[in-house]
Design a protein around this motif. Structure first.
Motif, PDB file in Angstrom:
ATOM      1  N   LYS A 195       0.829  -1.215   0.000  1.00 39.94           N
ATOM      2  CA  LYS A 195       0.000   0.000   0.000  1.00 39.94           C
ATOM      3  C   LYS A 195       0.860   1.260   0.000  1.00 39.94           C
ATOM      4  O   LYS A 195       0.499   2.276  -0.595  1.00 39.94           O
ATOM      5  N   GLU A 196       2.005   1.183   0.678  1.00 40.40           N
ATOM      6  CA  GLU A 196       2.946   2.308   0.737  1.00 40.40           C
ATOM      7  C   GLU A 196       4.368   1.772   0.743  1.00 40.40           C
ATOM      8  O   GLU A 196       4.627   0.721   1.329  1.00 40.40           O
ATOM      9  N   ILE A 197       5.281   2.520   0.093  1.00 38.03           N
ATOM     10  CA  ILE A 197       6.701   2.162   0.091  1.00 38.03           C
ATOM     11  C   ILE A 197       7.508   3.429   0.366  1.00 38.03           C
ATOM     12  O   ILE A 197       7.313   4.448  -0.292  1.00 38.03           O
ATOM     13  N   HIS A 198       8.409   3.352   1.322  1.00 38.84           N
ATOM     14  CA  HIS A 198       9.254   4.499   1.658  1.00 38.84           C
ATOM     15  C   HIS A 198      10.713   4.054   1.717  1.00 38.84           C
ATOM     16  O   HIS A 198      11.046   3.131   2.465  1.00 38.84           O
ATOM     17  N   LYS A 199      11.552   4.715   0.932  1.00 39.07           N
ATOM     18  CA  LYS A 199      12.977   4.374   0.892  1.00 39.07           C
ATOM     19  C   LYS A 199      13.830   5.540   1.384  1.00 39.07           C
ATOM     20  O   LYS A 199      13.481   6.694   1.178  1.00 39.07           O
ATOM     21  N   GLU A 200      14.954   5.185   2.014  1.00 42.02           N
ATOM     22  CA  GLU A 200      15.932   6.170   2.469  1.00 42.02           C
ATOM     23  C   GLU A 200      15.272   7.332   3.211  1.00 42.02           C
ATOM     24  O   GLU A 200      15.468   8.494   2.884  1.00 42.02           O
ATOM     25  N   GLU A 201      14.516   6.995   4.221  1.00 43.24           N
ATOM     26  CA  GLU A 201      13.820   8.001   5.017  1.00 43.24           C
ATOM     27  C   GLU A 201      14.700   8.452   6.188  1.00 43.24           C
ATOM     28  O   GLU A 201      15.054   7.646   7.053  1.00 43.24           O
ATOM     29  N   PRO A 202      15.054   9.739   6.228  1.00 45.63           N
ATOM     30  CA  PRO A 202      15.862  10.237   7.353  1.00 45.63           C
ATOM     31  C   PRO A 202      15.001  10.381   8.610  1.00 45.63           C
ATOM     32  O   PRO A 202      13.785  10.564   8.518  1.00 45.63           O
ATOM     33  N   PHE A 203      15.627  10.263   9.770  1.00 50.84           N
ATOM     34  CA  PHE A 203      14.891  10.487  11.012  1.00 50.84           C
ATOM     35  C   PHE A 203      15.790  11.162  12.040  1.00 50.84           C
ATOM     36  O   PHE A 203      17.017  11.097  11.969  1.00 50.84           O
ATOM     37  N   TYR A 204      15.142  11.811  12.991  1.00 50.15           N
ATOM     38  CA  TYR A 204      15.824  12.455  14.114  1.00 50.15           C
ATOM     39  C   TYR A 204      15.067  12.078  15.376  1.00 50.15           C
ATOM     40  O   TYR A 204      13.837  12.049  15.387  1.00 50.15           O
ATOM     41  N   MET A 205      15.814  11.776  16.435  1.00 48.33           N
ATOM     42  CA  MET A 205      15.158  11.334  17.664  1.00 48.33           C
ATOM     43  C   MET A 205      16.001  11.727  18.872  1.00 48.33           C
ATOM     44  O   MET A 205      17.218  11.528  18.876  1.00 48.33           O
ATOM     45  N   GLN A 206      15.347  12.293  19.875  1.00 50.43           N
ATOM     46  CA  GLN A 206      16.031  12.634  21.119  1.00 50.43           C
ATOM     47  C   GLN A 206      16.152  11.382  21.990  1.00 50.43           C
ATOM     48  O   GLN A 206      15.181  10.666  22.197  1.00 50.43           O
ATOM     49  N   LEU A 207      17.373  11.143  22.474  1.00 50.50           N
ATOM     50  CA  LEU A 207      17.612   9.986  23.331  1.00 50.50           C
ATOM     51  C   LEU A 207      18.277  10.421  24.630  1.00 50.50           C
ATOM     52  O   LEU A 207      19.082  11.361  24.624  1.00 50.50           O
ATOM     53  N   PRO A 208      17.992   9.731  25.736  1.00 52.18           N
ATOM     54  CA  PRO A 208      18.770   9.973  26.953  1.00 52.18           C
ATOM     55  C   PRO A 208      20.238   9.654  26.666  1.00 52.18           C
ATOM     56  O   PRO A 208      20.542   8.632  26.028  1.00 52.18           O
TER      57      PRO A 208
END
Length: 223
Positions: free
Chosen positions: A121-134
């Protein structure tokens, strides 16, 4: 202490640091023997031989996997055409094109992932992400109250015809048949971060996590 804590890091940086820590535990001469000889080849010799390292070959295969059209059926000639287009666009060099194993791409196109993508139904390639971690998730001696901005790139995620969210990470490391667990142990923490980031971004559970090894095929990771 606080001054030494980075404000930002990446998944690949974390992986490099862990690999470096492991190397430092080995005997120095043993490390020299195991390291790739091309590291010590003078640049002028390297240019003459135009040798492509195994690491670079892996990067090239990874690039081709990203460039494949999930909805298309490929012949061997069409795969060769895809690689030639990368040369013409000056994305890769002609000698690098010659080093790409077509058989690795053909193997992927026969995989369950490739087949499932055709009906996704959906395809996503090379998706950047940012996340705050302890901070102490990266190093135990960092203060728990401090945070680090983690950045990374997800190779592939898709929603299949059954509305399941699938996370895929491509791996080109050489691995002997039967040694799947070694690959899982090496990358489990990395894909765990990908999974966590994706679930936070989409506000839904990841139903399946897969390492796609160009040597071993699909390896499911239970998390």
């Amino acid at each position: 202490m606080l001054a030494k804590i980075p404000t930002k890091t990446s998944v690949s940086k974390i992986k490099e640091e862990k690999q470096q820590e492991a190397i430092q535990e080995l005997d120095f001469m043993e490390v020299l023997g195991k390291k790739e000889n091309s590291m010590y080849v003078p640049k002028f010799v390297e240019k003459q031989t135009k040798a492509i390292s195994n690491s670079r070959k892996g990067t090239l295969v990874h690039l081709c996997l990203q460039k494949l059209d999930a909805t298309k059926e490929y012949t061997t000639q069409e795969l060769q055409n895809l690689i030639q287009e990368l040369v013409e666009k000056e994305i890769i060099l002609p000698e690098e094109a010659e080093a790409i194993p077509i058989v690795a791409l053909e193997k992927y196109l026969k995989s369950a992932i490739a087949k499932e993508l055709k009906e996704a139904k959906e395809i996503h390639k090379e998706e950047p992400f940012y996340m705050q971690l302890p901070a102490n998730r990266l190093k135990a001696d960092y203060p728990e109250k401090e945070t680090i901005l983690l950045q990374g790139m997800i190779d592939l995620y898709y929603i299949n015809k059954n509305d399941e969210l699938i996370l895929v990470d491509y791996k080109t490391d050489y691995v002997e048949k039967g040694e799947e667990q070694k690959l899982i142990q090496k990358y489990e923490e990395q894909v765990k971060l990908y999974k966590e980031a994706l679930e936070k971004a989409l506000q839904r559970k990841v139903d399946k996590v897969i390492l796609y090894s160009t040597w071993l095929g699909e390896i499911s990771i239970k998390m």
